[in-house]
Design an enzyme around this catalytic site. Structure first.
Site, PDB file in Angstrom:
ATOM      1  N   ASP A  32       0.823  -1.212   0.000  1.00  0.00           N
ATOM      2  CA  ASP A  32       0.000   0.000   0.000  1.00  0.00           C
ATOM      3  C   ASP A  32       0.856   1.260   0.000  1.00  0.00           C
ATOM      4  O   ASP A  32       1.935   1.306   0.601  1.00  0.00           O
ATOM      5  CB  ASP A  32      -0.898  -0.020   1.242  1.00  0.00           C
ATOM      6  N   GLU A  62       0.966  -0.665  -5.158  1.00  0.00           N
ATOM      7  CA  GLU A  62      -0.031   0.366  -5.401  1.00  0.00           C
ATOM      8  C   GLU A  62       0.757   1.672  -5.536  1.00  0.00           C
ATOM      9  O   GLU A  62       1.018   2.367  -4.559  1.00  0.00           O
ATOM     10  CB  GLU A  62      -1.029   0.461  -4.251  1.00  0.00           C
TER      11      GLU A  62
END
Length: 993
Positions: free
Chosen positions: A662, A715
């Site tokens: 993330d 990401e």
């Protein structure tokens, strides 16, 4: 478990078995600090029988011995004083010797008065004070039998300076014997005695190497008295006295008694400095003070047991009460040869416990562990730090270890000590910054935290950064755990590495476990989730963060327990069961992983040991400007190690097949969400976070090396070069690749959703938003994500983003999904979007499953979209052209990409053998008859493999039922062409017939 009485103060000792008669009372200890006439008079009275005994022994000696004694007495006669002044002196020799050594004796006397009597010393004193004629006679004989050289050591402190009546009486006989046998060797012995006096020890008369048979027997009796040995409890046989120099009979762990020639009385009590540091919790080496330690005269036992009434040492059939030194400290000196195997019997108010001594064990971490931690290369860090039930040196318990280099001290606190860690002080393992302690009899299920003394002296209780299990939030304690799970997914693990992820079918269903079916545990989810996902044809599930987090509204993206699956849904083994069930159903498991930042909770990682530790020491770099969290210090070896090992941990311990990392962009750029002046350039003057780059490269390289078949996914929302390039291949920017396997294509997601949100009549002006992705499609290995981020916070659900009425909205979703599955790249779809949920996702109640209730009127509309998703996955997995060359330009060819006025896109997907699939999307709400498209001339006919407008999906059922044959008319630069009927707001896939 250590019970805690209501009162926290010290109390007089209770009884933990039989009490030792020789243990000094409080009154006796107090008397040792007062120089009064009473002990001198007592010493004088006791000197007479001792003197007589010594004379009798001397008379029994040879004539030569008598002559030596008389000459010595004659030479010292001039120095004699009146008997009234010094009744305890006994002989002129003792007085002269005392005069010569006055300075040394004064020092010895002063220190002797301040040292508490030990258990062994007290025994000898009381034996002398008992006025037993037989015992005194034996002592006198032993003194008379000593050689001149051996006897000089015995005279350290004269009776007038002993400080207590007991010490004076005990040393009188030895002093007289030394006086009668003075030789030139005295000078050396006096120096040795003076050195020992400086260490506040009291010297007891030693026996010579050569003794008569009678002397040995007498010495054996003396040792038996002095050893403070008691008979064992009723279940044991009574202890028997053994010959001098041998241990009493017992088991292999029985202690061996020190022979009289080795007995040197010292104080075993914890000194004032160590005592203060232990009480304050700031001692770096409690094992060097507490436990059992060889000292001159035997073995010193020290225990720190707050709230205990008494503590006794038990070894085989030996049992000795330790002296209560106050404030929870207990000590005693036992005349033993070596440290025995022993246990402690601890009496608290209302209970007596027999337990191992936590401070008798060697460290549970070795030099290699500490070296690797310091280097930041311990790839199995979770096996070294944290709490681990184990068997150490044959004893079951739990070993604790924590990294806190700035701490002044660390203690373990938990349910096993009633959250009072005073008596469980950890030791510092050198410069590593690691603190360690093994606690016997502490096992699984116990709650614990670390009580850390900060550099400023304040204290804080912290959850274990490497806790592998936690309490259910909002509770914050760590839980001792170990895994007993037996995996059944060997077949899955063996074949998952057969092909890399970017060359295999990869269709992902993203879910938030707590809200997918609210209220279900891991094991209950394991009964429903694998079947549901398998039915829809997805190859993988991606779990939003599973690691423990205090606030459910963060969806798991603000992690405090990086090594613990959230306890909201069950235990770590329950989570293993869920992963195992998915694997056995043929479904891979990806997990969101959050190494970019962590929350500021004062019981977790923030300023863990009182100073910035896991976060960067520069406040500008530590604070994350968007989320109010703290960023990790990726440049610190131990912090980088903590995160790299954590990535390996999830893959190895929980068989996770991939990590979706993330917020990578926030890690890569120093100026991420920061204004000018709020960030400092790197050493080259740039904005790249070089420490984060190195960390991500190391993490990827380590995971791929250790765990074959896994995939890491970034990401990353910028155009950073080389996210999925190998770490050793440098790009135009001069950096090696970050080493990820896949990257979320955030640009495709943003552009394509923006296009679909426009009214069809306006889409021709935004046609490039659907084609631009092919400009950079092969710059990275991409995943096309319709994730949770796109269906929350006012962004609306996927179907609600579409313009038009309810029919057009559903048709728009179907056509979009068909285009997405055919586009180069892997697919990801968030839960609820597979059946066109109209509402945004909420972690409070999850997907609107009631939309699929047969009793609901619009159920066929939602079921139709779900059926389409199932068929998309089915055809996709069976068609290598749709996935085999996702990252190779040879796998894609445009047919028409510029038909903006028509809102039409058409392209070919090819497998390595050149077998094509034709994908055509019509994003206009009108049917286009006989729409001509150029095609290869080597395909004799085409037939529909999938049509999103089919009636079973809720469409208008405009289809091409018969095979479509090419015509020899060139079109779109192709030698042949076909004419199709394009349904409204639909995507059609055609394969060679």
């Amino acid at each position: 478990m250590t019970p805690r009485p209501e009162s926290s103060g010290s109390r007089p000792k209770g009884t933990a078995g039989e009490k030792i008669p020789e243990q000094p009372t409080a009154a006796q200890q107090k008397s040792a600090t007062k120089k009064t006439a009473v002990p001198k008079q007592a010493a004088a009275k006791k000197a007479a029988p001792a003197k007589a005994t010594a004379k009798k022994a001397a008379a029994a000696k040879t004539t030569v011995g008598k002559t030596v004694a008389k000459k010595a007495a004659t030479k010292k006669a001039a120095a004699e004083k009146t008997a009234a002044e010094q009744p305890a002196a006994g002989t002129a020799t003792a007085k002269k010797t005392a005069a010569k050594k006055s300075a040394v004796k004064k020092s010895a006397a002063k220190k002797a008065t301040t040292v508490k009597a030990t258990a062994a010393k007290t025994t000898a004193v009381k034996a002398a004070a008992s006025k037993s004629t037989a015992a005194e006679t034996v002592a006198g004989k032993a003194a008379a039998a000593k050689s001149p050289a051996a006897k000089t050591t015995a005279k350290k402190a004269p009776a007038k300076k002993a400080g207590t009546a007991e010490r004076a009486a005990a040393t009188t006989t030895a002093a007289e014997a030394v006086a009668k046998k003075a030789t030139p060797a005295k000078a050396t012995a006096k120096k040795a005695a003076a050195k020992k006096t400086a260490t506040a020890t009291s010297t007891v008369a030693k026996s010579p190497a050569k003794k008569t048979t009678a002397g040995k027997a007498s010495a054996g009796e003396a040792v038996a008295k002095k050893s403070a040995v008691k008979k064992a409890p009723a279940r044991k046989a009574p202890a028997r006295k053994a010959p001098a120099g041998q241990a009493p009979a017992g088991d292999a762990g029985s202690a061996q008694v020190v022979p009289p020639e080795m007995e040197v009385a010292v104080s075993p009590a914890v000194d004032a400095v160590d005592r203060e540091r232990l009480l304050a919790g700031t001692h770096h080496a409690p094992h060097s003070v507490l436990g059992a330690h060889p000292v001159p005269g035997g073995i010193a036992f020290r225990a720190f047991r707050p709230y205990a009434l008494s503590v006794a040492v038990v070894s085989g059939e030996l049992r000795a009460e330790l002296h209560n030194d106050g404030e929870g400290f207990f000590s005693g000196l036992l005349p033993l040869r070596e440290v025995p195997a022993y246990r402690l019997v601890v009496e608290y108010e209302g209970t007596v416990l027999e337990t191992e001594d936590a401070y008798r064990f060697l460290p549970t971490l070795g030099d290699l562990d500490l070296h690797l931690i310091g280097e930041g290369r311990h790839e199995e860090l979770w096996t070294a730090l944290g709490a681990h039930p184990t068997t150490h040196e044959g004893v079951t318990g739990t070993r604790f270890a924590v990294w806190a280099p700035n701490a002044r001290g660390v203690r373990v606190t938990g349910t096993f000590n009633f959250w009072d860690g005073t008596g469980h002080v950890m030791r510092s393992l050198g410069s590593s910054g690691v603190w360690e302690l093994f606690l016997p009899d502490v096992g699984e299920g116990e709650l614990y935290k670390f009580e850390i003394t900060r550099p400023d002296g304040s204290k804080t209780q912290r959850a274990d950064p490497l806790a592998r299990r936690t309490e259910v939030p909002p509770a914050t304690s760590s839980v001792i755990t170990s895994s007993e799970y037996e995996w059944g997914d060997a077949e899955w693990l063996a074949r998952r590495a057969e092909a890399p992820a970017h060359e295999a079918p990869f269709s992902v269903y993203e879910i938030h476990l707590p809200s997918w079916r609210p209220g279900l545990t891991y094991r209950q989810l394991a009964e429903q989730l694998p079947g549901y996902v398998k039915n829809l044809g997805f190859t993988h599930v991606e779990l939003m963060p599973v690691a423990e987090h205090p606030f459910g509204g963060s969806w798991g993206y603000q992690v405090t327990g990086f090594y613990a699956p959230t306890a909201r849904l069950g235990t770590p083994d329950d989570f293993r069961y869920l992963v195992d069930s998915l694997h056995q159903a043929g479904i891979g498991v990806l997990m969101d992983w959050v190494p970019a930042h962590f929350p500021r909770d004062d019981w977790a990682l923030a300023e863990f040991d009182g100073r910035p530790l896991y976060e960067h020491e520069d406040p500008l770099r530590a604070a994350h400007p968007d989320w109010g969290t703290l960023e990790f210090d990726f440049g610190r070896n131990e912090v980088r190690n903590f995160l790299v090992a954590n990535a390996v941990y999830w893959c190895e311990e929980f068989h996770i097949d991939g990590l979706r990392v993330d917020a990578v962009a926030s890690m890569l750029y120093l100026d991420y969400s920061r204004e000018p002046g709020q960030w400092t350039p790197n050493e080259h003057g740039g904005r790249e976070n070089l420490d984060a780059v190195a960390f991500l490269q190391e993490m990827n390289a380590t995971v791929y090396r250790r765990v074959p078949g896994v995939v890491t996914i970034a990401e990353e929302s910028t155009a950073w070069d080389g996210v999925t390039r190998a770490t050793h291949h440098k790009g135009p920017s001069g950096f090696g690749g970050l080493g990820f396997g896949l990257k979320w294509n955030m640009g495709w997601m943003h552009d394509s959703l923006q296009y679909m949100s426009h009214e069809p009549v306006h889409r021709k002006y935004h046609h490039g938003e659907m084609t631009f992705s092919m400009v950079y499609a092969y710059s990275e290995n991409y995943v096309l994500p319709i994730s949770h981020d796109e269906v929350v916070h006012g962004k609306r659900s996927l179907v609600s983003k579409m313009p038009g009425d309810w029919w057009q909205q559903r048709a728009g979703v179907r056509s979009y999904l068909g285009f997405m599955w055919a586009h180069p790249g892997k697919q990801l779809l968030f839960m609820g979007q597979e059946f066109a949920q109209g509402a945004e996702w909420s972690e409070a109640h999850g997907p609107d499953w009631w939309l699929l209730d047969p009793g609901y009127g619009a159920e066929p509309d939602h079921r139709g979209v779900r059926d389409l998703v199932r068929d998309l996955n089915t055809v996709y997995r069976a068609t290598p052209a749709l996935w085999r060359l996702d990252t190779d330009p040879a796998g894609f060819e445009w047919i028409v990409g510029d038909a903006a006025d028509d809102n039409v896109l058409a392209f070919l997907r090819l497998d390595p053998e050149g077998v094509p699939v034709l994908a055509v999307s019509n994003f206009a709400p009108v049917t286009r008859q006989d729409y001509r498209l150029g095609v290869p001339d080597d395909v004799p006919a085409w037939h529909e493999a999938l049509n999103t407008d089919a009636a079973r999906y809720g469409g208008s059922d405009v289809i091409n039922p018969d095979p479509v044959k090419p015509e020899p008319q060139s079109w779109h630069g192709r030698p042949a062409s076909i004419r199709l009927t394009l349904p409204p707001l639909a995507t059609v896939w055609l394969r060679p017939a």
